[in-house]
Scaffold this motif. Structure first.
Motif, short mmCIF file in Angstrom:
data_model
loop_
_atom_site.label_atom_id
_atom_site.label_comp_id
_atom_site.label_asym_id
_atom_site.label_seq_id
_atom_site.Cartn_x
_atom_site.Cartn_y
_atom_site.Cartn_z
N ASN A 276 9.12 -5.72 -1.37
CA ASN A 276 7.72 -5.34 -1.61
C ASN A 276 7.21 -6.00 -2.89
N CYS A 279 0.53 -3.87 -3.83
CA CYS A 279 0.00 -2.53 -3.54
C CYS A 279 -1.50 -2.54 -3.80
N ARG A 288 -1.68 2.94 -3.22
CA ARG A 288 -1.40 2.94 -1.78
C ARG A 288 -0.68 1.66 -1.42
N LEU A 289 0.16 1.71 -0.38
CA LEU A 289 0.94 0.53 -0.01
C LEU A 289 0.04 -0.63 0.42
N ASP A 290 -0.91 -0.35 1.29
CA ASP A 290 -1.88 -1.38 1.67
C ASP A 290 -3.01 -0.69 2.42
N TRP A 309 5.56 2.33 -9.83
CA TRP A 309 6.11 1.17 -9.11
C TRP A 309 7.64 1.23 -9.07
N GLY A 313 7.54 2.33 -5.64
CA GLY A 313 6.92 1.15 -5.05
C GLY A 313 7.88 0.08 -4.58
#
Length: 348
Positions: A276, A279, A288-290, A309, A313
């Protein structure tokens, strides 16, 4: 007609597998990180406010409750940007909203903080507030690209979809002004049943404006689109769209790139196969992730970004709940459609 949906999905799956193998090879050679201690890309959703009322807006930008819940002030965004620079910085910042240009002078002050640290930008705007003076101010920054949304080859198609009269003419003029500054311009174009037949005309318009590329996608059934089902393509219409994109890509090869949005499910599966590195930070401070997956990993108004993160994250796309969510989309539809209810925020 050929099944262009399956052809596109097979091509995307091949690209995902190729990227996965390439990264795994580089990791084995010690040339690619196993994880990122800071993301390389962060998207700032700077505001919930907007000067349009687009029928497809997945954020419902401009709605009173959305604007009211936007807790991040301009000073909060500046403080966050300084913190990110202090913690190692970010290569790319995507600036969106709502409409980011509604931030006025604060937008430039946020960009200055990041730009002075070497960050480059993608700015996503509807173009309504672009004028000679604004474009001049924006021209000093480094961009991966500058994105303006135009959803029709005529004022009638665009203005009815975007909900404001004369929004087409202002977006087109703004786009030309950006292109005149030799800033890499991308036109984002949403395909609906109403404008599908005009896609060749839209691609020609993007070329005449001076765009380097046009990003063609369809409506996601979220936000306002959930109550505007007439703007969502059928399977047959999606297949025709992909056929047209394939043919237009050959026609404009070497002059302008014609990109298409990847199937939503496959996009998320791509994230699962690689470390990853990005974000989104929303107007209320949620991380949020995406924009497609509904998972929230923290809030920058409560905790430092780096803490969020590091703790959640880095490996968020490997989270069991995230993986189950992606599998559930496959169960809902083999074509990758996502019903609106799965977009409700989920806190990891």
């Amino acid at each position: 007609m050929k099944n262009y949906i399956d052809m596109a999905n097979r091509l995307d799956l091949k690209r995902i597998e190729t990227d996965k193998k390439r990264i795994e090879k580089l990791q084995a050679e010690g040339k690619y990180p196993l994880y990122f201690s800071m993301p390389t890309t962060i998207q700032y959703e700077l505001t919930g406010d907007c000067n349009l009322k687009c029928a497809h807006c997945y954020n419902r930008s401009g709605d009173s409750d959305v604007v009211r819940n936007a807790k991040m002030t301009p000073e909060d965004w500046k403080t966050l940007s300084r913190q990110i620079v202090k913690d190692g910085g970010v290569f790319q910042c995507i600036l969106s909203g709502g409409e980011p240009l509604l931030m006025g002078k604060h937008l430039y002050e946020i960009m200055d903080i990041l730009s002075d640290d070497g960050t480059s930008f993608i700015l996503i705007t509807n173009g309504l507030l672009l004028n000679k003076e604004t474009v001049e101010k924006l021209a000093k920054y480094r961009y991966y690209w500058f994105q303006i949304s135009i959803d029709g080859s005529t004022p009638e198609l665009h203005d009815s979809f975007r909900g404001v009269k004369n929004s087409w003419s202002r977006a087109v003029q703004g786009a030309m002004d950006i292109a005149d500054k030799n800033i890499r311009l991308t036109i984002a174009h949403t395909v609906t049943p109403q404008n599908l037949d005009y896609l060749p005309d839209m691609v020609e318009l993007a070329y005449k404006i001076g765009a380097s590329s046009i990003e063609v996608g369809e409506v996601l059934p979220s936000g306002r689109a959930a109550s505007n089902e007439d703007i969502i393509l059928t399977v047959e219409q999606r297949n025709l769209m992909l056929k047209m994109i394939s043919e237009l890509s050959l026609e404009y090869e070497g002059t302008m790139q014609i990109e298409r949005s990847m199937n939503v499910t496959l996009s998320m599966k791509k994230y699962v196969t690689t470390p990853n590195n990005g974000c989104i930070i929303r107007p209320n401070g949620d991380v949020r992730l995406d924009c497609m997956a509904p998972f929230v990993i923290g809030n920058v108004l409560k905790d430092p970004f780096k803490k969020i993160w590091i703790e959640k994250g880095i490996n968020a796309w490997k989270n069991e709940r995230v993986l189950k969510f992606i599998d559930s989309i496959d169960a809902v539809s083999q074509k990758g459609d996502i019903p609106n209810h799965v977009y409700q925020d989920v806190y990891l």
